[in-house]
Enzyme design. Structure first.
Site, PDB file in Angstrom:
ATOM      1  N   GLU A   1      -3.071  -7.716  12.823  1.00 16.53           N
ATOM      2  CA  GLU A   1      -2.774  -7.365  11.596  1.00 16.53           C
ATOM      3  C   GLU A   1      -1.147  -6.890  11.551  1.00 16.53           C
ATOM      4  OE1 GLU A   1      -4.820  -4.208   9.823  1.00 16.53           O
ATOM      5  OE2 GLU A   1      -4.331  -4.664   7.785  1.00 16.53           O
TER       6      GLU A   1
ATOM      7  N   ASP B   1       0.585  -1.161   0.006  1.00 15.39           N
ATOM      8  CA  ASP B   1      -0.186  -0.161  -0.279  1.00 15.39           C
ATOM      9  C   ASP B   1       0.653   1.257  -0.119  1.00 15.39           C
ATOM     10  OD1 ASP B   1      -1.704  -1.989   0.413  1.00 15.39           O
ATOM     11  OD2 ASP B   1      -3.178  -0.996   1.730  1.00 15.39           O
TER      12      ASP B   1
HETATM   13  C1  6A9 Z   1     -11.085  -1.554   2.306  1.00 14.80           C
HETATM   14  C2  6A9 Z   1     -12.620  -0.843   4.319  1.00 14.80           C
HETATM   15  C3  6A9 Z   1     -14.735  -2.249   7.154  1.00 14.80           C
HETATM   16  C4  6A9 Z   1      -4.173  -4.398   3.411  1.00 14.80           C
HETATM   17  O1  6A9 Z   1      -5.124  -8.231   4.309  1.00 14.80           O
HETATM   18  C5  6A9 Z   1      -5.866  -7.692   3.098  1.00 14.80           C
HETATM   19  C6  6A9 Z   1      -5.192  -6.417   2.534  1.00 14.80           C
HETATM   20  C7  6A9 Z   1      -3.806  -6.745   2.299  1.00 14.80           C
HETATM   21  O2  6A9 Z   1      -3.754  -7.689   1.046  1.00 14.80           O
HETATM   22  C8  6A9 Z   1      -2.831  -5.481   1.990  1.00 14.80           C
HETATM   23  O3  6A9 Z   1      -1.586  -6.198   1.890  1.00 14.80           O
HETATM   24  N1  6A9 Z   1      -5.194  -5.299   3.734  1.00 14.80           N
HETATM   25  C9  6A9 Z   1      -2.862  -4.647   3.161  1.00 14.80           C
HETATM   26  O4  6A9 Z   1      -1.983  -3.672   2.828  1.00 14.80           O
HETATM   27  C10 6A9 Z   1      -6.315  -5.143   4.051  1.00 14.80           C
HETATM   28  C11 6A9 Z   1      -7.153  -4.345   3.240  1.00 14.80           C
HETATM   29  C12 6A9 Z   1      -8.561  -3.841   3.584  1.00 14.80           C
HETATM   30  C13 6A9 Z   1      -9.205  -3.095   2.398  1.00 14.80           C
HETATM   31  C14 6A9 Z   1     -10.759  -2.869   2.813  1.00 14.80           C
HETATM   32  C15 6A9 Z   1     -12.455  -1.201   2.887  1.00 14.80           C
HETATM   33  C16 6A9 Z   1     -13.830  -1.350   4.887  1.00 14.80           C
HETATM   34  O5  6A9 Z   1     -13.775  -1.863   6.339  1.00 14.80           O
END
Ligand code: 6A9
Length: 781
Positions: free
Chosen positions: A748, A516
């Protein structure tokens, strides 16, 4: 015959399926395999949710009334706001057994799940749920009541009618609660048995929507309270209900066993016998037996007793249980963005992908209970070791989501339940954006497993058949990256799709990389070279090469992944493109200046609500150069084990890793060095630092794995690698275990100052790799 044919309208390319036989149609995924995985706790976004792996399933779920700050709340969907002090599957085998503990402000619930296939049961067999409710007297105020309220429901997505079988629900005399019929499983019955005195009420509903069932229950209860001043369901259902909710009221503590018996239309159905064997003492025995089997399997696969202390072992078990228990089944259509820009209504125009099934683990049951492409490759590192058939089934589902261009959507938001959790602007997936092909990590591992004879006869055959069928898709996937994400220079790559006109971001993000807000060149351009992507390409080429060799495809003219892998692993070539001699480190390359900041500016705009805005202020003209951030990205060649073990660069890398004014902490390695100009910087007013400091477990696992590799390779830095490896490993284990014990969750990320868990929780995705770290299972790459 052409005369009568109506020309098919052409689909946009982005939503045209990859034209090859589906992996999921392979015989190994049919028959017994498919049936054995029919029912499961496949609704991970709920505290307890059961469904089958079919688009229109009979579904079950649990709600209860919890008390927080003296107020009553209906619990159902996993939410941070509910503030449970812990929940998650402590044990779960991904197939027919699970054990979960949930602590809700003084109320302690245990949910156990068990499946059984016996003579007379219908397709997929029967299942039982045991729910045990206790209170912690030190936290429970008597004013809140002396008993608990559970709501257990069944809902038929196919719209079939569900019947309440007795009006007065006298379960002392008759355990049967409800019945119905379903194409897959035939007639079914729901039974409830309990050693305790329970009161029951019920209510039936007709609805086509399944994402807001708690609203139905809340409304029904509210109107009953208004009319009768009683907190009980209306005891009514008409003959069109496709949702049935049973309210179970018991004095603390109490236990209830709920059983679904399928195929009751068969003459040999022996219903009573089956109900008895799945409730009461028989159920207790069966659960105990399954629990033991789980413990033994963990021990057999991961050998934890030889490696870590007993406290760590129980956390390791919870890591396995929670990843497997988080596996879900989703069905629906992704939305695919047609352009990068918003239309006049400020929406992204989109088209729908084809309706698709996805069987996958999820990163977080509360916050992102859906599939994410690059997360999944990491999950498989653990899952294939546990159950190769589940793993291949998951990888197969993902690869079947590929379109004709070899692209797979990154975030899978399938069906209304999933959609209801995501803000609109994040829903459409961009067909120009990739996400690291981490499935190759797992495939590489599996292939090594084959070579080391870790699989037996039948499994070996199935893995080969899987690879044989997956091959064209993997190849298309590789080609998609190789063509659409290539850079100007030969064998250079960059993540396409970064925003090069933004005025708000301190550094334009690259969500596609998975990292990100990890800082890249300040000014996105076609001159960029991204180090991580280049290393992912090496992994992919290398894995393709192994598959080629395995399947005897090496000699095909014009294709040779071996030579691509050689090119990408050429140390001199890598150094020419990414090594900064002055700094002694690997970097991205691009149009860059370090002199960028965010600044408050008075805006000349009609948007009077935000006259002052935080905007990007560039103080110097960017030039083509290395992008001097030390962090996870700069360690990719190390993770990929490209650096020769005799090279002085290896020593330099070990210094970067172990230097505590850069990446080293007592809790794991930071994502970005303390010395970076972007260290812990916000990206916009609303965007706090994410991959700019905190500790992430997937990358720590990869680095640890490489340290382990270099500690085994003869060379001048072997001992140094070994020492760092040992310390990093114990830091990671100690901190994750401590956090789990103190907070009840896997997290996380972990904060780099005190090691405290941050962000989404429970995060039972790649943080569960801690069990592989405990076991020292790293595979070949
Ligand atoms: C957007 C929010 C109620 C971010 O673990 C999943 C991902 C990874 O693939 C990525 O590398 N996470 C990491 O930087 C989480 C992404 C969540 C997006 C959600 C909407 C609404 O929440």
């Amino acid at each position: 015959h052409l005369v009568n044919s109506v020309p098919e309208p052409r689909l946009p390319r982005a939503i045209t399926p990859f034209p090859a036989p589906k992996i999921m149609d392979l015989p190994q995924f049919q028959g017994e395999h498919k049936e054995s995985l029919y029912w499961g706790t496949y609704r991970p976004h709920l505290y307890l949710g059961i469904r089958a792996r079919t688009p229109q399933s009979l579904m079950a779920g649990l709600m209860w009334i919890g008390v927080k700050d003296g107020r009553y709340h209906l619990r159902h969907v996993c939410r941070h706001e509910d503030d449970l002090s812990t929940y998650g599957w402590k044990k779960h085998n991904g197939r027919d057994y699970g054990h979960q503990v949930l602590v809700d402000h003084g109320m302690i619930l245990t949910t156990e799940f068990l499946k059984s296939k016996s003579d007379g049961s219908g397709y997929g067999g029967d299942w039982a749920v045991r729910i045990d409710v206790q209170i912690d007297k030190s936290k429970w105020n008597e004013e809140f009541g002396k008993g608990g309220q559970l709501f257990f429901y069944l809902a038929d997505e196919g719209g079939n009618v569900l019947d309440v079988t007795q009006e007065n629900l006298n379960i002392r005399e008759n355990s049967l609660l409800a019945s119905g019929s379903q194409t897959d499983i035939g007639d079914w019955q729901l039974h409830l048995k309990s050693p305790d005195d329970l009161k029951l009420h019920y209510s039936g509903f007709r609805t086509p929507h399944y994402h807001n069932l708690s609203d139905l229950v809340e409304e029904n209860l509210a109107s009953q309270i208004r009319k009768h001043a009683q907190l009980q369901l209306s005891d009514s259902s008409d003959d069109s209900s496709n949702v049935l909710v049973f309210q179970i009221i018991g004095g603390f503590p109490f236990t209830t066993d709920i059983v679904l018996i399928s195929g009751t239309d068969s003459v040999s159905s022996r219903v009573e016998e089956r109900v008895n064997s799945l409730t009461g003492t028989s159920l207790s025995n069966e659960l105990k037996y399954k629990e033991q089997a789980f413990d033994e399997k963990i021990e057999k696969i991961f050998n934890l007793a030889e490696k870590v202390d007993s406290e760590s072992i129980s956390v390791g078990k919870a890591a396995v249980g929670s990843l497997l228990g988080g596996i879900g089944y989703f069905y629906g259509q992704s939305k695919i963005a047609l352009s990068r820009t918003l239309n006049f209504r400020k929406h992204v125009d989109y088209v729908s992908y084809w309706p698709a099934e996805l069987y996958t683990a999820v990163p977080s049951r509360s916050f992102f209970p859906r599939g994410f492409l690059w997360d999944e490759g990491f999950h498989q590192l653990l899952i294939w070791r546990w159950d190769i058939h589940i793993s291949l089934d998951i990888i197969g589902h993902w690869l079947d989501l590929m379109n004709i261009d070899g692209w797979i959507p990154r975030e899978q938001i399938l069906g209304n339940e999933a959609l209801s959790r995501v803000p609109e602007e994040f829903v459409p997936q961009h067909p120009t954006n990739g996400n690291p092909p981490t499935m190759f990590l797992a495939l590489n591992d599996i292939i090594t497993g084959l070579k080391n004879n870790e699989f037996t006869g039948k499994d070996r055959g199935e893995i080969s058949m899987f690879l044989e069928r997956a091959y064209v898709r993997l190849e298309a996937w590789f080609q998609w990256f190789n063509t659409t994400q290539s850079g100007k220079q030969m064998s250079s790559y960059y993540w396409h799709g970064r925003d090069n006109i933004t005025m708000r971001e301190l550094n334009p993000k690259s969500l596609s990389s998975g990292l990100d807000d990890y800082p890249r060149a300040s000014h996105p351009s076609t001159d960029e070279r991204h180090l991580d992507l280049r290393c992912w390409m090496l992994l992919a080429a290398d894995c393709m090469h192994s598959i080629e060799k395995l399947l005897d495809k090496e000699t095909r003219p014009g294709k040779n992944y071996g030579s691509t892998a050689n090119l990408l692993s050429d140390h001199d070539l890598l150094n020419q493109m990414h090594f900064d001699n002055a700094y002694g480190a690997y970097f991205d390359f691009g149009n860059h200046t370090e002199k960028v900041q965010l600044k408050w500016k008075e805006m000349e705009t009609e948007q009077s609500y935000a006259p002052r805005q935080l905007v990007r202020d560039v103080l110097e003209r960017p030039v083509l150069r290395f992008v001097p951030h030390i962090g996870y990205v700069s360690l990719f060649p190390f993770m990929g084990r490209i650096i020769p073990s005799g090279s002085w660069i290896l020593e330099k890398q070990l210094e970067l890793i172990s230097n505590n004014s850069l990446l080293w902490t007592d809790y794991g390695l930071r994502s970005l060095a303390k010395t970076s100009s972007m260290y812990m910087k916000r990206n916009t007013e609303h965007d706090p630092p994410y991959w700019r400091g905190p500790i992430w477990i997937n990358m720590n696992y990869r680095i640890l794995s490489a340290l382990h590799h270099y500690s085994k390779e003869n060379g001048p830095y072997q001992d140094k690698a070994k020492a760092i490896y040992t310390e990093l490993r114990s830091n990671l284990i100690r901190n994750i275990v401590r956090n789990y014990q103190q907070t009840g969750f896997f997290w996380e990320q972990y904060d780099q100052i005190k090691g405290k868990g941050k962000g989404a929780h429970p995060f039972t995705g790649w943080t569960s790799l801690v069990v592989l770290i405990m076991a020292e299972s790293y595979g070949t790459i």
